[in-house]
Every structure is written in structure tokens, then in C-alpha cells.
Design a protein around this motif. Structure first.
Motif, PDB file in Angstrom:
ATOM      1  N   VAL A 111       0.668  -1.250   0.159  1.00  0.00           N
ATOM      2  CA  VAL A 111       0.002   0.196  -0.052  1.00  0.00           C
ATOM      3  C   VAL A 111       0.880   1.347  -0.073  1.00  0.00           C
ATOM      4  O   VAL A 111       0.500   2.107  -0.578  1.00  0.00           O
ATOM      5  N   ARG A 112       2.004   1.259   0.878  1.00  0.00           N
ATOM      6  CA  ARG A 112       2.733   2.410   0.998  1.00  0.00           C
ATOM      7  C   ARG A 112       3.602   2.547  -0.363  1.00  0.00           C
ATOM      8  O   ARG A 112       3.477   3.828  -0.933  1.00  0.00           O
ATOM      9  N   ASN A 113       3.807   1.691  -1.307  1.00  0.00           N
ATOM     10  CA  ASN A 113       4.592   1.752  -2.300  1.00  0.00           C
ATOM     11  C   ASN A 113       3.570   2.173  -3.247  1.00  0.00           C
ATOM     12  O   ASN A 113       4.044   3.323  -4.043  1.00  0.00           O
ATOM     13  N   ALA A 114       2.281   1.609  -3.455  1.00  0.00           N
ATOM     14  CA  ALA A 114       1.176   2.324  -4.348  1.00  0.00           C
ATOM     15  C   ALA A 114       0.827   3.954  -4.210  1.00  0.00           C
ATOM     16  O   ALA A 114       1.019   4.710  -5.103  1.00  0.00           O
ATOM     17  N   LEU A 115       1.053   4.101  -2.846  1.00  0.00           N
ATOM     18  CA  LEU A 115       0.725   5.557  -2.669  1.00  0.00           C
ATOM     19  C   LEU A 115       1.894   6.389  -2.994  1.00  0.00           C
ATOM     20  O   LEU A 115       1.858   7.597  -3.536  1.00  0.00           O
ATOM     21  N   ASP A 116       3.298   6.119  -2.898  1.00  0.00           N
ATOM     22  CA  ASP A 116       4.367   6.684  -3.235  1.00  0.00           C
ATOM     23  C   ASP A 116       4.348   7.095  -4.501  1.00  0.00           C
ATOM     24  O   ASP A 116       4.626   8.219  -5.213  1.00  0.00           O
ATOM     25  N   VAL A 117       3.875   6.117  -5.549  1.00  0.00           N
ATOM     26  CA  VAL A 117       3.767   6.351  -6.924  1.00  0.00           C
ATOM     27  C   VAL A 117       2.827   7.244  -7.350  1.00  0.00           C
ATOM     28  O   VAL A 117       3.168   8.142  -8.045  1.00  0.00           O
ATOM     29  N   LEU A 118       1.508   7.106  -6.580  1.00  0.00           N
ATOM     30  CA  LEU A 118       0.447   7.896  -6.866  1.00  0.00           C
ATOM     31  C   LEU A 118       0.789   9.553  -6.554  1.00  0.00           C
ATOM     32  O   LEU A 118       0.543  10.493  -7.268  1.00  0.00           O
ATOM     33  N   PRO A 136      -3.212  -2.725  10.215  1.00  0.00           N
ATOM     34  CA  PRO A 136      -3.579  -2.170  11.700  1.00  0.00           C
ATOM     35  C   PRO A 136      -3.408  -0.717  12.047  1.00  0.00           C
ATOM     36  O   PRO A 136      -4.260  -0.428  12.900  1.00  0.00           O
ATOM     37  N   ARG A 137      -2.532  -0.124  11.542  1.00  0.00           N
ATOM     38  CA  ARG A 137      -2.579   1.438  11.892  1.00  0.00           C
ATOM     39  C   ARG A 137      -2.365   2.128  10.681  1.00  0.00           C
ATOM     40  O   ARG A 137      -1.670   1.654   9.588  1.00  0.00           O
ATOM     41  N   LEU A 138      -3.143   3.369  10.881  1.00  0.00           N
ATOM     42  CA  LEU A 138      -2.943   4.310   9.782  1.00  0.00           C
ATOM     43  C   LEU A 138      -2.061   5.364  10.256  1.00  0.00           C
ATOM     44  O   LEU A 138      -2.314   6.178  11.421  1.00  0.00           O
ATOM     45  N   PRO A 139      -0.564   5.405   9.758  1.00  0.00           N
ATOM     46  CA  PRO A 139       0.149   6.354  10.388  1.00  0.00           C
ATOM     47  C   PRO A 139       0.089   7.971   9.861  1.00  0.00           C
ATOM     48  O   PRO A 139      -0.577   8.206   8.996  1.00  0.00           O
ATOM     49  N   ASP A 140       0.678   8.703  10.464  1.00  0.00           N
ATOM     50  CA  ASP A 140       0.794  10.150  10.260  1.00  0.00           C
ATOM     51  C   ASP A 140       1.063  10.389   8.935  1.00  0.00           C
ATOM     52  O   ASP A 140       1.918   9.844   8.581  1.00  0.00           O
ATOM     53  N   TYR A 141       0.333  11.424   8.388  1.00  0.00           N
ATOM     54  CA  TYR A 141       0.608  11.804   6.875  1.00  0.00           C
ATOM     55  C   TYR A 141       0.712  10.695   5.906  1.00  0.00           C
ATOM     56  O   TYR A 141       1.476  11.183   4.871  1.00  0.00           O
ATOM     57  N   VAL A 142       0.146   9.762   6.107  1.00  0.00           N
ATOM     58  CA  VAL A 142       0.415   8.754   5.151  1.00  0.00           C
ATOM     59  C   VAL A 142      -0.346   9.052   3.825  1.00  0.00           C
ATOM     60  O   VAL A 142       0.302   8.688   2.652  1.00  0.00           O
ATOM     61  N   PHE A 143      -1.098  10.204   3.660  1.00  0.00           N
ATOM     62  CA  PHE A 143      -1.818  10.591   2.474  1.00  0.00           C
ATOM     63  C   PHE A 143      -1.330  11.766   2.297  1.00  0.00           C
ATOM     64  O   PHE A 143      -1.784  12.622   1.186  1.00  0.00           O
ATOM     65  N   LEU A 144       0.013  12.242   2.614  1.00  0.00           N
ATOM     66  CA  LEU A 144       0.380  13.542   2.315  1.00  0.00           C
ATOM     67  C   LEU A 144       0.812  13.415   0.871  1.00  0.00           C
ATOM     68  O   LEU A 144       1.314  12.715   0.401  1.00  0.00           O
ATOM     69  N   SER A 159      -6.812  -0.733  13.456  1.00  0.00           N
ATOM     70  CA  SER A 159      -7.397  -0.634  15.059  1.00  0.00           C
ATOM     71  C   SER A 159      -6.686   0.675  15.637  1.00  0.00           C
ATOM     72  O   SER A 159      -7.418   1.284  16.417  1.00  0.00           O
ATOM     73  N   ALA A 160      -5.803   1.126  14.673  1.00  0.00           N
ATOM     74  CA  ALA A 160      -5.237   2.504  15.229  1.00  0.00           C
ATOM     75  C   ALA A 160      -5.311   3.560  14.271  1.00  0.00           C
ATOM     76  O   ALA A 160      -4.612   3.075  13.209  1.00  0.00           O
ATOM     77  N   ILE A 161      -5.879   4.914  14.335  1.00  0.00           N
ATOM     78  CA  ILE A 161      -5.588   5.850  13.521  1.00  0.00           C
ATOM     79  C   ILE A 161      -5.007   7.129  14.195  1.00  0.00           C
ATOM     80  O   ILE A 161      -5.462   7.713  15.113  1.00  0.00           O
ATOM     81  N   GLU A 162      -3.749   7.378  13.703  1.00  0.00           N
ATOM     82  CA  GLU A 162      -3.012   8.429  14.378  1.00  0.00           C
ATOM     83  C   GLU A 162      -3.528   9.744  14.032  1.00  0.00           C
ATOM     84  O   GLU A 162      -4.126   9.960  13.185  1.00  0.00           O
ATOM     85  N   ARG A 163      -3.260  10.719  14.993  1.00  0.00           N
ATOM     86  CA  ARG A 163      -3.715  12.086  15.083  1.00  0.00           C
ATOM     87  C   ARG A 163      -3.701  12.906  13.693  1.00  0.00           C
ATOM     88  O   ARG A 163      -4.602  13.345  13.131  1.00  0.00           O
ATOM     89  N   ALA A 190      -7.895  12.606  14.865  1.00  0.00           N
ATOM     90  CA  ALA A 190      -7.983  12.308  13.178  1.00  0.00           C
ATOM     91  C   ALA A 190      -9.027  12.730  12.611  1.00  0.00           C
ATOM     92  O   ALA A 190      -8.742  13.777  11.381  1.00  0.00           O
ATOM     93  N   LEU A 191     -10.251  12.840  12.808  1.00  0.00           N
ATOM     94  CA  LEU A 191     -11.291  13.178  12.238  1.00  0.00           C
ATOM     95  C   LEU A 191     -11.484  14.783  12.129  1.00  0.00           C
ATOM     96  O   LEU A 191     -11.978  15.270  11.282  1.00  0.00           O
ATOM     97  N   SER A 192     -11.124  15.507  13.237  1.00  0.00           N
ATOM     98  CA  SER A 192     -11.379  16.798  13.405  1.00  0.00           C
ATOM     99  C   SER A 192     -10.670  17.600  12.363  1.00  0.00           C
ATOM    100  O   SER A 192     -11.137  18.679  12.069  1.00  0.00           O
TER     101      SER A 192
END
Length: 569
Positions: A111-118, A136-144, A159-163, A190-192
Motif C-alpha cells: 500500500v505504501r509503495n502504491a501511494l508513493d507512486v501516486l 492495523p495502523r494508519l500512520p501520520d501523514y500517510v496520505f500527504l 485498530s489505530a488511526i494516528e492524529r 484524526a477526524l477533526s
């Protein structure tokens, strides 16, 4: 036939039920929703309104403009091997285009590799879907660096969504679907950041509590679904900061023991409130205070025993109320006070009522559907529908214990189209009883009753023999009646003479007339000598010359009639 199937057919006829699958709304009954009898014309209008609101919110949040850095050229997908196992296709919206990215059964590395390409491309991503992945975890700035409009991360072990994991999508994201994960609390921080979010789906997670300000910052949110979590407590200020745009709230299939009375008061523009499949046993006074624009209230599959007076009095615009599959045995005469002018769809099936609560229903002057199936009703009062039956189109009384229906019971049902009486204990249903509704009736189901094959039932044979009526018939079971020898017969196939009508009955013997031969009217049910002619074919009577030429006896009778007429006998 199953009630759900009846209601699905009603959806087709009345175009009134729209599935709530878009919100992930589940139903406890087999066959899905009746999803809603849950669903309706009112629900269809609501969804259209939501769609328009969605478009408006999209315009307000940049749904119809290009993201920063995007050019007007056509979007292009990366090569398949670069983003594998994810896939990509180009979507077009008018003169604009964007990408639809789907990642199935991928792990975090891929997933991270695909996002880096996009991120190397400036194109807007209309849809980004992660399904059955291991995230299991959505890390900070994963969609930056990405501009995503609609993000689905479902069945992916989150199970975990970082701020700051979603902060990069604050300007562009319109809908977020996190259903079927392992989230134990609302990821408020995270939602705010999602200031333009209009739809949030947290169905099928493990949330136990909605704390104060759980959705703070989601000021334009319109639809919030929390179906099938483990919510036992909702703080009075749980929806603080959510704004007044929320139109639909789904809290179905949780562990609520009571209605959180003060919690809903700020939601002044709420249209749909879904509390079905909880453990609610009582509706407190003022439970829905402030919900003056509520259109649909769903309380089915709870443990409610009594509907006391004035409990819905604040819901002055309520159009649909579902309280079926409870333990209701008592309904106050003023139970529906306050909803008299707007309530059209009322579902009270699968309860413990032993009679039709006519006194409570009488003020409902615009009621269109009355659903009382699967109760303990033993009889229909002569005035059961008096005072409120003029607008009713659908009455569902199947699976009760009704033994008798008085002759005048249906007198006020001037608009009735469907009468469902299957699986009762009716032995007789006379033509005099149904005569007031025959002109408007398009569906009647009295299958699975111990009906007696008597002359009183000949009207039903004609109704069932009409091919136009049989086309609309949705019962899977044949309509049967029992003759004196205790044998069961299919009603529309039983010969007319076996109904034991008197020989001089006008139903069986056409009156003698000396009027000139006429053309039989082309009506849905052409009749001659008590038999129904198939279809709508126009049948012309033979002319007098043909009749006389064929029968010497008729010639003699005609001659005698002429002589008697000339002598003024």
C-alpha cells in the motif's frame, strides 16, 4: 408469503422504499430490509435531498474544482506493475477526470509503495478503496501529497488511526468509510481535520462509548452511521460541534438500554434517526425534544412494551414510524398526539396487540399504510378504520388470529389498494363486506385461511379468475377453500356450481330481458352466466336471426311472446 417479500413488492408498486445499504444499515429480519414494508416515497425524496446536499457540499469543498497543482489535461493511471496489487482506472466528471484506485488483499508495504507512486502524479483521486487489506495502523501523514475525494478502508484490520493520518485530506475528503474494522473508540483527533466531510461510516466496529465532542470539528457532516458496534453509553454532549447539518444518524444494533434523551436535542435538522436492534424497553417523555424536522424514526427490534401518551409530540413533521418487533401490548389513546397531520407510514407488526388500536389511530388523517401483521388480533371491530381510513392504501393484518370481519368494517376505506389477511382463521368473507373496497382494490391476499366454499365466496373466485388481478397477485400460496366433504380446492379453479349458490341467484342466472342484443362491455372482468371471460376481449352477442335460425324452440317462444304482446297480456 414472507412479509419482507410483500414489502419488496410494495416498494415496486409505491416506489417508496429505498435500501439503506449505502449507510451500511443492517436489518435483523431475513431478506434484508423492508427495508422497511425498511424502503418509501418519503425515503426516496430524502435520499434525493441528500444527494442534492451532497452536490452542494461538494461545490463548497472543492468537489467540482481541480486540486492544487492539477492541470486540465486528462488524468492518466500509473503502469499496473508500479502499483500492484492495486489497480487504477480513469473516471470522468464532465470536462474533468480523476482516478479510481482499488487495493484488495494488500499489506502495508505494498500500500505504501502504491501511494508513493501516486504522489508523483498531480491527478485527483475520486475514489480510493482498500478492501480486505492488512492495515492495523494508519500512520501520520500517510496520505500527504494526495487529493482524495472518497476514501474507503473496509475489512482491513484497522485498530489505530494516528492524529495526523488524515490531515492531508482535510481540504478534499467528502466521504470516509471505515466499516468492518477493529476500531474501539471514535478517532476524534484524526477526524477533526476533515472540515469538508459529509459522510462518515463507522459500522461494524467495536466502539463502546461516544464521549463528549466525539465528532468535534465535523461541522458539515450530513450522514453518520455507527451500526453494529457495542455502544452502551452516549454522553449528553457527544454530538457537540457536529453542527446543524446532520440529516441522518444510525445507531442501530448496539447495546443501548435507553434513549439518550438529552443527546439528540442539538440535532435540530435531523431527518432520520435509527435506533433499531438495541435493548430499549421504554420511551421516556421528551425523548425526542428538539427534533422538529425528523421525518423517519426507526425503533424496531427493541424491548418496548408500552407506547404512552405524547411520546412523539415533538415530532411534528414525522412521516414514518417503525415500532415493529417489540413487545408492545398497550398503546395509549394519545400515543400519536403531535404527529396527526404528517404521519403516513406506521409499522406495528410483530408485537403483542390483541386488537386494532383504533382510538389511538383515529387522529391520523393522512395515514397511508397500517402494518399490524403478526400480532394477536382476534377480530376486526366494525368501526376499526372509522375516522382515519379515507387515505389508507395498504393494510397488513396477516399472521393474526382473526376469525370474523363484520360487514361494515371496510366502509371508510375509500382509497384501499392492498388488503393482506393471509394466515388468519377466517371461514367466511362475504361480498357485502368487501364491496366498499372492490373498486379500488388491486391486491387481496386471504390465503392460508380455513375458508368455506360457499356462495359468499363466489366474489373471490371471480376476482382471482380475472387475469389482470392474477398478474398483480404476489402470494406464493394458492387461495383454497373447503367443501362439505372436507376437501380443499383451489378457489379460482372450482366450478361455479360447487359454491352452492341458490338456483335463482342473479349471480348465476342472467336476468331475462327483451331488450335488443347488446355488445358485452370491454371491462377487466367480462361476465356471462356467472363465468369470467378470459382477458379483455370484447364479445358480441349473436343477432336475433342467428339465434332463431338455430333453435325451433326459441322460434315458438318468440311467436308466443309476440302474440301475447299484441293482446296486451
Amino acid at each position: 408469503m414472507k412479509k419482507d417479500e410483500v414489502k419488496i413488492a410494495m416498494v415496486g408498486v409505491a416506489a417508496r422504499r429505498v435500501s439503506s445499504a449505502g449507510d451500511g444499515v443492517g436489518r435483523g429480519r431475513a431478506g434484508g430490509s423492508r427495508n422497511h414494508l425498511k424502503q418509501r416515497v418519503l425515503a426516496l425524496g430524502l435520499w434525493l435531498a441528500l444527494g442534492l446536499a451532497h452536490g452542494a457540499a461538494g461545490a463548497a469543498t472543492g468537489d467540482n474544482i481541480m486540486s492544487v497543482g492539477e492541470t486540465s489535461r486528462m488524468a492518466q493511471c500509473p503502469s499496473a506493475h508500479e502499483i500492484s496489487p492495486c489497480t487504477c482506472r480513469v473516471m470522468k466528471k464532465g470536462k474533468q477526470s480523476g482516478l479510481d484506485i482499488v487495493c484488495d488483499h494488500a499489506d502495508q508495504k505494498h500500500v505504501r509503495n502504491a501511494l508513493d507512486v501516486l504522489k508523483k502524479n498531480p491527478f485527483t483521486i475520486y475514489w480510493m478503496k482498500f478492501r480486505n487489506c492488512n492495515l492495523p495502523r494508519l500512520p501520520d501523514y500517510v496520505f500527504l501529497g494526495l487529493g482524495v475525494r472518497h476514501l474507503n478502508i473496509i475489512r482491513s484490520n484497522v485498530s489505530a488511526i494516528e492524529r495526523s493520518s488524515l490531515s492531508a485530506l482535510g481540504r478534499t475528503l467528502l466521504t470516509l468509510d471505515l466499516a468492518n474494522n477493529k476500531i474501539r473508540e471514535v478517532p476524534t483527533a484524526a477526524l477533526s481535520a476533515l472540515k469538508g466531510l459529509i459522510f462518515l461510516n463507522l459500522n461494524y466496529n467495536q466502539i463502546h462509548v461516544l464521549n463528549e465532542g466525539a465528532f468535534d470539528g465535523l461541522g458539515v457532516l450530513q450522514r453518520l452511521s455507527l451500526y453494529e458496534n457495542k455502544i452502551q453509553h452516549i454522553d449528553d454532549n457527544a454530538f457537540k460541534g457536529i453542527g446543524r447539518n446532520l440529516l441522518r444518524l444510525n445507531l442501530g444494533k448496539n447495546l443501548l438500554d435507553d434513549i439518550p434523551t438529552d443527546t439528540f436535542h442539538p440535532l435540530t435538522n435531523l431527518k432520520v434517526l435509527d435506533l433499531h436492534e438495541n435493548r430499549i424497553s421504554h420511551i421516556p417523555d421528551g425523548a425526542f425534544k428538539g427534533l422538529h424536522r425528523l421525518d423517519m424514526l426507526k425503533l424496531e427490534h427493541n424491548l418496548i412494551t408500552t407506547i404512552q401518551e405524547n411520546v412523539f409530540s415533538d415530532l411534528t413533521l414525522l412521516n414514518s414510524l417503525n415500532i415493529e418487533h417489540n413487545l408492545i401490548t398497550n398503546i395509549s389513546d394519545r400515543a400519536f398526539a403531535g404527529v396527526e397531520e404528517k404521519l403516513e407510514w406506521l409499522e406495528m407488526g410483530h408485537n403483542g396487540l390483541d386488537h386494532i388500536p383504533s382510538h389511538a389511530l383515529r387522529p391520523l388523517h393522512n395515514l397511508r399504510q397500517l402494518d399490524l401483521d403478526s400480532n394477536r388480533i382476534t377480530h376486526v371491530q366494525e368501526d376499526a378504520f372509522r375516522g382515519y381510513g379515507d387515505t389508507i392504501k395498504y393494510i397488513l393484518l396477516e399472521k393474526n388470529h382473526i376469525k370474523n370481519i363484520p360487514t361494515l368494517s371496510f366502509m371508510d376505506l375509500h382509497s384501499l389498494e392492498w388488503l393482506m389477511l393471509s394466515h388468519n382463521e377466517l371461514r367466511h368473507l362475504t361480498e357485502d363486506t368487501v364491496q366498499p373496497i372492490l373498486d379500488t382494490l388491486t391486491m387481496i391476499d386471504v390465503s392460508n385461511n380455513p375458508l368455506v366454499c360457499s356462495c359468499d365466496l363466489l366474489w373471490l373466485r371471480k376476482w382471482l379468475s380475472n387475469p389482470n388481478n392474477r398478474e398483480n397477485l404476489i402470494s406464493k400460496d394458492n387461495h383454497l377453500c373447503v367443501t362439505e366433504d372436507r376437501k380443499s380446492h383451489i378457489i379460482h379453479k372450482l366450478p361455479v356450481q360447487d359454491f352452492n349458490c341458490p338456483q335463482d341467484s342473479p349471480t348465476l342466472v342472467p336476468p331475462v330481458t327483451q331488450a335488443p342484443p347488446q355488445i358485452w362491455p370491454s371491462t377487466p372482468e367480462n361476465k356471462t352466466s356467472g363465468h369470467t371471460l378470459p382477458g379483455r376481449t370484447t364479445v358480441q352477442s349473436p343477432n336475433t336471426a342467428e339465434v332463431l335460425a338455430c333453435s325451433p324452440l326459441l322460434v315458438a317462444m318468440s311467436f308466443m311472446s309476440s302474440v301475447m304482446s299484441e293482446k296486451n297480456w
